[in-house]
Design a protein around this motif. Sequence first.
Motif, short mmCIF file in Angstrom:
data_model
loop_
_atom_site.label_atom_id
_atom_site.label_comp_id
_atom_site.label_asym_id
_atom_site.label_seq_id
_atom_site.Cartn_x
_atom_site.Cartn_y
_atom_site.Cartn_z
N VAL A 9 0.86 -1.19 0.00
CA VAL A 9 0.00 0.00 0.00
C VAL A 9 0.90 1.24 0.00
O VAL A 9 2.05 1.18 0.45
CB VAL A 9 -0.97 0.00 1.21
N PRO A 10 0.39 2.36 -0.51
CA PRO A 10 1.24 3.55 -0.64
C PRO A 10 1.96 3.97 0.63
O PRO A 10 3.14 4.31 0.59
CB PRO A 10 0.26 4.62 -1.13
N HIS A 11 1.30 3.94 1.78
CA HIS A 11 1.99 4.40 3.00
C HIS A 11 3.11 3.45 3.39
O HIS A 11 4.11 3.88 3.97
CB HIS A 11 1.03 4.69 4.16
N ASP A 12 3.01 2.16 3.07
CA ASP A 12 4.12 1.24 3.32
C ASP A 12 5.26 1.49 2.33
O ASP A 12 6.43 1.39 2.69
CB ASP A 12 3.67 -0.22 3.24
N GLN A 13 4.93 1.82 1.09
CA GLN A 13 5.98 2.16 0.12
C GLN A 13 6.73 3.41 0.58
O GLN A 13 7.96 3.45 0.55
CB GLN A 13 5.38 2.40 -1.26
N VAL A 14 6.00 4.43 1.01
CA VAL A 14 6.64 5.66 1.49
C VAL A 14 7.53 5.34 2.68
O VAL A 14 8.67 5.81 2.76
CB VAL A 14 5.58 6.73 1.83
N HIS A 15 7.02 4.53 3.61
CA HIS A 15 7.81 4.16 4.79
C HIS A 15 9.10 3.44 4.38
O HIS A 15 10.18 3.77 4.88
CB HIS A 15 6.98 3.28 5.73
N THR A 16 9.00 2.47 3.49
CA THR A 16 10.19 1.69 3.14
C THR A 16 11.21 2.53 2.37
O THR A 16 12.41 2.34 2.55
CB THR A 16 9.84 0.40 2.37
N VAL A 17 10.74 3.46 1.55
CA VAL A 17 11.68 4.36 0.87
C VAL A 17 12.37 5.25 1.89
O VAL A 17 13.58 5.48 1.82
CB VAL A 17 10.97 5.18 -0.24
N ARG A 18 11.62 5.73 2.88
CA ARG A 18 12.22 6.54 3.95
C ARG A 18 13.28 5.72 4.69
O ARG A 18 14.38 6.22 4.97
CB ARG A 18 11.16 7.04 4.92
#
Length: 193
Positions: free
Chosen positions: A59-68
């Motif tokens: 999900v998008p918020h997990d993608q954002v988290h993992t990129v961070r």
Amino acid sequence: MSSGQPQQSNRVALPRAEVPRLLRRFVDSMRAARLSPDDRAWAASLLAPAEYELWARLVPHDQVHTVRVAKVTRSKLAGTAYEDDGRWLGAALMHDVGKLEANLAIHERVAATLAGRAVGLSTATRWARGSRGLIRRVGLYLTHGAVGAAMIRRAGGREELAAWADVHQAYDPPAESIVPAQVARALSEADAN
């Protein structure tokens, strides 16, 4: 155990789930999180095609988290022997792919995380393997590291990525891990930020 860590069977399922961190993650997940095309391309450049296919399903918020997590890991490894080794940035990107199997909505993740502070890892594993419905999905969420490691391996992903996914929820990765201690520390600290 002499290290001061709880025994495996008594360990809570989410030992690093601390309230301030959880609140920040919850607020972040409520925002309309979207990656920039540059971040998406950067992730694709670090992952093999089969790994990227798994990661892209997050999900998008997990993608954002993992990129961070990957960006913080990159800064923590700058100046070390590991700074140019893309395996570890790939490990940062892939550490939460096991959450795909749980398929929990935001409010269910909140409940699962609270349950993870109360139940032991052995209970969460039992739920993931032997229960049905929401209880099974909560068990999968609480054991998403091991679940993700299996997914990475089934997809033919790199063993270093699977190894980190498998141990990233632990207090400390085992000494026999193929993930170097300095890298594990950087990945763990980046995930905790």
